[in-house]
Structure formats: structure tokens, C-alpha cells
Design an enzyme around this catalytic site. Sequence first.
Site, mmCIF file in Angstrom:
data_model
loop_
_atom_site.group_PDB
_atom_site.id
_atom_site.type_symbol
_atom_site.label_atom_id
_atom_site.label_comp_id
_atom_site.label_asym_id
_atom_site.label_seq_id
_atom_site.Cartn_x
_atom_site.Cartn_y
_atom_site.Cartn_z
ATOM 1 N N ASP A 51 0.642 -1.103 0.080
ATOM 2 C CA ASP A 51 -0.074 -0.035 -0.153
ATOM 3 C C ASP A 51 0.889 1.210 -0.071
ATOM 4 O OD1 ASP A 51 0.793 -0.114 2.634
ATOM 5 O OD2 ASP A 51 -1.214 -0.002 3.542
ATOM 6 N N ASP A 90 -1.191 -5.950 -0.268
ATOM 7 C CA ASP A 90 -1.361 -5.512 1.060
ATOM 8 C C ASP A 90 -2.950 -5.079 1.254
ATOM 9 O OD1 ASP A 90 0.717 -5.183 2.681
ATOM 10 O OD2 ASP A 90 1.309 -3.167 1.870
ATOM 11 N N GLU A 189 9.590 -4.406 10.215
ATOM 12 C CA GLU A 189 9.965 -3.158 9.805
ATOM 13 C C GLU A 189 10.571 -2.258 10.686
ATOM 14 O OE1 GLU A 189 7.172 -1.385 7.192
ATOM 15 O OE2 GLU A 189 8.220 0.860 7.047
#
Length: 274
Positions: A51, A90, A189
Amino acid sequence: MTQSSTSSVSRTSTDSIKLRKGKLPLVCITAYSAPMAGLFDDYADIILVGDSLGMVLYGLPSTLQVSVEMMINHGAAVVRGSQKAFIVVDLPFGSYQRSPKDAFITAQKVMSETGCNAIKIEGGKAMAETVNFLVNRGIPVLGHIGMLPQSFNQLGGYRVRGKTEETESEIIQDANILEEAGAFGIVIESVVEHIAEKITKNISIPTIGIGASVKCDGQIIVAEDILGMFSDFEPKFVKKYANLSPLISKAVKNYADDVKDRKFPGKEHCYYKK
Ligand code: KIV
């Protein structure tokens, strides 16, 4: 084991991805279009239709404005443009958080309309029930923990996570819970290295890092970042393998100059009666 596809080439499967745990690192990269997916297909195990396209392609301020329709259009293009890579799409903000049932409805639509192989959702503990609900109904799920771009408002921005003992144990717990819930892999992440290393050692599914060090079982990156085509935001974890922006600018400038000087089109680009 491989999954069948409409072409004679078979795609990478969830099983082969899981088997890479602790072995040859998984190569993962984002793509949003058929031509880019085609260029990456020979080198990537996983292509993610992230996304992040909201910011990178559409110039939106964050991923929060991305719709399911955008993800479906780009997801379908990436599936059409590739033959081998495992394609993950996503689920965008607001399309899965309300309930596991909502998540299933969105995931089913995304998978059936794009032909992708799996979906990715952000969140650890809070998403465990949803991950389990989807996996038990035949939808492979890639988890995403650490810095969660869809939650930047709550997390106080796009900050590295895991610097305090409290956040460290939260992130480790998120990973354990997602593994238990049935995710086939987890994106980690912007997390400090020793946490990514601890998680990678302690869970049986592959960890895929972005800003989480070489200790993960694989790496993922936004293609435009490493190609030097997106400079709005340059995180520390990005290595530029090319600097395409000035090359593209220069090519378009040359085209514009040629048009104005009547040098393009040349005789070789024109049609003539014999
Ligand atoms: O949206 C995206 O591109 C992602 C990657 C950065 C992991 O989620």
C-alpha cells in the site's frame, strides 16, 4: 511443492517460502505495475503489491488514503506481469481491522479479483484472531510488525521501534502470536537489530526485514527507493542501487528539446507512400 498457475511456469509457493527459513535469504521487493513485475520476476521470491503505492505512485500523504480498488487494480497488473514470484497484496487501512469477518470479505475479494497468492496485514497481537480466521479459511497471511505505516498516527510517526524494554517485549510477543495464529511469514519493519535477531532465532517461520538488519531470513524493499525514483522520504535503511530520476528527467528534456527544434520525429519515424 509449487502452486499451479495459468501459465506453464509455476509460482513460488508458501511451502517453498517457509522452507527457506534459516537458509538462502528470501528476496522480496514491491511492484505496482505489470512491466515492473516482469522485470523483477527472475530475481524475486516474493513481489509485494504494497500500500506504499499510495505515496509512491499516487502522491498521497500516507497509506491511509489507499482503497481496496487501488490494491485490486495494481495487484491484478502485477499478477499479469509475472509468472514465477509469489505475489502478496496489502490489505489497505480500514478494510480489515473492524472484524475477522470484514477481513475475510476484503481478502476474498482481493484474492479472487487479482489472482494473488496471499495478503499482508499490519499488526501483531491485535490482529491474531483475524490472521487465524483467514488462515483457517484458506487465505495465506504475511504478518507485519514493528513500525506499522498504517498506525503512524498512533505510533507517533515513522519511528524505529524497540528501543525500550517495553516495546521490545511487545514486538517479540507480536511475532510469537502471529506464528501461532498461522502466518506463513512476518515482515519486521524498522526495528533494532537485536530484536529482529531474537525473533528470527525463536520462531519457525521466515522473518522478512525492512530496516531490521541482515539477521532476518529475507529482505523486502520498495523498488522505487532502491532505483532512485522516489525521494520524498529517504529512510536510513534504503540503499540506492540506481539513480533513475535524473536519467528520466534528462531523457524527457532531450525529447522536449527535439520536439521544439523539429528534430523529432526524424525521417526514420515517419510513414511514406512507396
Ligand atoms: O507497503 C509496503 O510497501 C510495505 C513494505 C514497505 C513492507 O508494506
